[in-house]
Design an enzyme around this catalytic site. Structure first.
Site, PDB file in Angstrom:
ATOM      1  N   ASP A   1      -2.101   3.248  -4.632  1.00 44.60           N
ATOM      2  CA  ASP A   1      -1.520   1.719  -5.297  1.00 44.60           C
ATOM      3  C   ASP A   1      -2.157   0.777  -6.042  1.00 44.60           C
ATOM      4  O   ASP A   1      -2.792   0.973  -5.761  1.00 44.60           O
ATOM      5  CB  ASP A   1      -0.063   0.998  -4.366  1.00 44.60           C
ATOM      6  CG  ASP A   1       0.022   0.898  -2.894  1.00 44.60           C
ATOM      7  OD1 ASP A   1      -2.155   0.443  -3.051  1.00 44.60           O
ATOM      8  OD2 ASP A   1       0.251   1.138  -1.885  1.00 44.60           O
TER       9      ASP A   1
ATOM     10  N   ASP B   1      -2.290  -3.708  -5.595  1.00 43.94           N
ATOM     11  CA  ASP B   1      -1.352  -5.068  -4.910  1.00 43.94           C
ATOM     12  C   ASP B   1      -1.894  -5.845  -6.135  1.00 43.94           C
ATOM     13  O   ASP B   1      -2.789  -5.899  -6.857  1.00 43.94           O
ATOM     14  CB  ASP B   1      -1.918  -4.879  -3.363  1.00 43.94           C
ATOM     15  CG  ASP B   1      -1.506  -3.734  -2.583  1.00 43.94           C
ATOM     16  OD1 ASP B   1      -0.273  -3.056  -3.001  1.00 43.94           O
ATOM     17  OD2 ASP B   1      -2.686  -3.569  -1.858  1.00 43.94           O
TER      18      ASP B   1
ATOM     19  N   ASP C   1     -10.894  -7.678   5.061  1.00 47.43           N
ATOM     20  CA  ASP C   1     -11.357  -6.684   5.731  1.00 47.43           C
ATOM     21  C   ASP C   1     -12.697  -6.406   5.709  1.00 47.43           C
ATOM     22  O   ASP C   1     -13.868  -7.084   5.704  1.00 47.43           O
ATOM     23  CB  ASP C   1     -10.892  -5.400   6.441  1.00 47.43           C
ATOM     24  CG  ASP C   1     -10.203  -4.785   5.632  1.00 47.43           C
ATOM     25  OD1 ASP C   1     -10.405  -4.756   4.501  1.00 47.43           O
ATOM     26  OD2 ASP C   1      -9.256  -3.960   5.786  1.00 47.43           O
TER      27      ASP C   1
HETATM   28  P1  ATP Z   1      -4.987   2.323   0.940  1.00 43.20           P
HETATM   29  O1  ATP Z   1      -5.971   3.386  -0.278  1.00 43.20           O
HETATM   30  O2  ATP Z   1      -5.239   3.059   2.691  1.00 43.20           O
HETATM   31  O3  ATP Z   1      -4.016   1.910   0.576  1.00 43.20           O
HETATM   32  P2  ATP Z   1      -6.052  -0.650   1.054  1.00 43.20           P
HETATM   33  O4  ATP Z   1      -7.189  -1.097   0.553  1.00 43.20           O
HETATM   34  O5  ATP Z   1      -5.212  -0.481   0.074  1.00 43.20           O
HETATM   35  O6  ATP Z   1      -6.627   0.824   1.430  1.00 43.20           O
HETATM   36  P3  ATP Z   1      -3.782  -1.426   2.156  1.00 43.20           P
HETATM   37  O7  ATP Z   1      -3.513  -1.806   3.663  1.00 43.20           O
HETATM   38  O8  ATP Z   1      -2.707  -1.115   1.764  1.00 43.20           O
HETATM   39  O9  ATP Z   1      -5.561  -1.171   2.368  1.00 43.20           O
HETATM   40  O10 ATP Z   1      -4.493  -3.510   1.808  1.00 43.20           O
HETATM   41  C1  ATP Z   1      -4.777  -3.876   0.738  1.00 43.20           C
HETATM   42  C2  ATP Z   1      -5.746  -4.368   1.177  1.00 43.20           C
HETATM   43  O11 ATP Z   1      -5.445  -5.918   1.870  1.00 43.20           O
HETATM   44  C3  ATP Z   1      -7.076  -3.932   1.362  1.00 43.20           C
HETATM   45  O12 ATP Z   1      -7.741  -3.680   0.658  1.00 43.20           O
HETATM   46  C4  ATP Z   1      -7.753  -5.739   2.090  1.00 43.20           C
HETATM   47  O13 ATP Z   1      -8.481  -5.950   1.006  1.00 43.20           O
HETATM   48  C5  ATP Z   1      -6.189  -6.255   2.525  1.00 43.20           C
HETATM   49  N1  ATP Z   1      -6.430  -5.734   4.101  1.00 43.20           N
HETATM   50  C6  ATP Z   1      -4.945  -4.506   4.424  1.00 43.20           C
HETATM   51  N2  ATP Z   1      -5.354  -4.568   6.177  1.00 43.20           N
HETATM   52  C7  ATP Z   1      -5.978  -5.921   6.307  1.00 43.20           C
HETATM   53  C8  ATP Z   1      -7.006  -6.098   7.543  1.00 43.20           C
HETATM   54  N3  ATP Z   1      -6.156  -5.583   8.465  1.00 43.20           N
HETATM   55  N4  ATP Z   1      -8.053  -7.591   7.767  1.00 43.20           N
HETATM   56  C9  ATP Z   1      -7.920  -8.017   6.772  1.00 43.20           C
HETATM   57  N5  ATP Z   1      -7.866  -7.380   5.169  1.00 43.20           N
HETATM   58  C10 ATP Z   1      -6.801  -6.224   5.460  1.00 43.20           C
HETATM   59 MG    MG Z   2      -3.665   0.284  -0.234  1.00 41.07          MG
END
Ligand code: ATP
Ligand code: MG
Length: 438
Positions: free
Chosen positions: A66, A68, A148
């Protein structure tokens, strides 16, 4: 080379801006809904970027889950700009903007606690340093530094077609390295789930963890026990249900992170000198990786059956030695095991019940087709899955292959009674040999 800036620099310095000619992110691959949201925010004078996993995945050539959006607009502003939207979240407030089935998540820039007074009420932490709340709004730069990993903190500016990079993430992504932003130990303490995310992104990208990012994992693994079990269940789902279960599992074991999540599984695997249970677990994970995502619950049931089988049977034997009947002993063993397991990762009943049923059935199937209740077992809803599990056990040498084929032949040759709905007529027909689903 873009300046490595993995520390909160001054806002005036600005981010590295990577022009269209240097990155290969094609805006055509971003969801039109996310681009629409960004366009509207910018038109209204706010900053708006596509950020996070979507940008990372596109740069890596992986189809994103997705997209964001991060913005300078407050949730109420966003809510007002989009009719089909809703403010969600307690820990921090986000806006979901709906486009039919698709949801674009819009988050207001916020800051982490780096450089903030620890006593600030908004940054309440536990004794181990875990953040309980982190919902203070911030600048774009602060928003980047509270994320992160560097490769998760890239901001795509859809108007300029550029990528804005405050933390050296573009170079890390190009060099193929996973690096936590800021001081790794402090960031893991703030949120121990980041340890699981490190393993997950390592498996997903195939990139190694940078040395300082990997170094504290084993030492800090136990901090995961301080995370609410419901949140850990969510993370476990992400680790085990998106096609990378085996690689994630290997990563968890290698970093000592399996133990705080599934202590009985980890202990059992450590004691597994012949490697039989490891082989069983690897088989269930491989099957899960080949199972379509819509069958997530079935995958999880199979995986957790593999996780708990060894320990459950061991405890069952203790109860048997106290004179308990095998099936009752297995029920008892599972009851205690699951109760304890819930204190670490809370697994919903819709998963736990079928796991218990499948494992109790192993004890029944082990008693062979000559048992008086054999034909009744065939009618049980858990029969097919239990027989498949027995087959996996046979493949790793934990059950005899004859036992499994014996059950399949028995099922094939046993007539079943089916009543035709709406009539008293009872037909007798031959039951077909159960189809193998794994
Ligand atoms: P995925 O492909 O699993 O969705 P993602 O990187 O998009 O990976 P999400 O959990 O959707 O992961 O989180 C979106 C964004 O929010 C991450 O890319 C990161 O920048 C931030 N983020 C998510 N979880 C954390 C955390 N625990 N600590 C700091 N930043 C976070
Ligand atoms: Mg995500």
């Amino acid at each position: 080379m873009h300046e490595p800036i993995n520390h909160p620099g001054s806002e005036a310095a600005g981010p590295a801006v990577i022009p269209r000619t240097e990155h290969r992110l094609d805006p055509g691959q971003i969801s039109p809904s996310a681009l629409h949201v960004v366009g509207r925010l910018v038109d209204q004078g706010f900053a708006g970027y596509v950020v996070g996993g979507g940008v990372r995945d596109l740069l890596l050539g992986i189809p994103p889950k997705d997209f964001d959006v991060a913005t300078s607009a407050r949730p109420e502003d966003v809510r007002r700009l989009f009719r089909h939207s809703r403010i969600i979240g307690r820990r921090f407030r986000l806006v979901h903007v709906f486009f039919g089935q698709e949801i674009v998540e819009v988050a207001t820039f916020r800051r982490g606690n780096a450089g903030t007074e620890r006593t600030h009420p908004q940054f309440e932490t536990t004794a181990s340093g875990r953040l309980l709340r982190d919902n203070l709004y911030g600048s774009e730069r602060e928003d980047a530094f509270r994320r992160d990993f560097t490769l998760n903190a890239l901001y795509f500016d859809a108007v300029q077609g550029t990528i804005r990079d405050w933390v050296g993430g573009f170079d890390d992504l190009r060099d193929g390295i996973i690096r936590l932003i800021g001081d790794p130990e402090a960031r893991y303490r703030e949120d121990p789930v980041r340890m699981l995310r490190a393993v997950r992104f390592q498996a997903k990208t195939g990139f190694p963890l940078e040395a300082a990012t990997a170094a504290p994992l084993r030492r800090l693994a136990a901090l995961l026990t301080t995370v609410p079990p419901a949140r850990l269940f969510e993370e476990v789902g992400k680790l085990l249900l998106f096609g990378q279960a085996l690689r994630n599992f290997t990563g968890l074991v290698d970093q000592g992170l399996l133990k705080p999540l599934f202590p009985w599984t980890a202990e059992w695997l450590e004691a597994d000198i012949e490697g039989m249970h490891r082989a069983l677990v690897e088989r269930v994970l491989r099957i899960a990786d080949e199972t379509p995502r819509e069958r997530g619950d079935q995958s999880l049931i199979l995986i957790l059956s593999g996780f708990f089988w060894g320990a459950a049977r061991q405890y069952m034997r203790w109860h048997e030695n106290e004179g308990m009947d095998s099936v009752v002993a297995m029920h008892r063993a599972l009851h205690i095991l699951m109760r304890e397991q819930q204190k670490h990762v809370s697994i919903p009943r819709r998963i736990v019940d079928p796991v218990e049923s499948l494992l109790v059935h192993q004890i029944r199937l082990d008693q062979g087709t000559a048992q008086p209740a054999a034909s009744r077992l065939l009618h049980h809803p858990a029969f097919a899955a239990s027989l498949d599990f027995l087959r996996l056990r046979a493949q790793v040498g934990d059950a005899s292959a004859d036992l499994e084929t014996g059950w399949r032949d028995y099922a094939a040759s046993t007539p079943v009674e089916t009543s035709v709905p709406g009539s008293d007529h009872v037909r007798r027909r031959r039951r077909r040999r159960p189809r193998r689903i794994i």
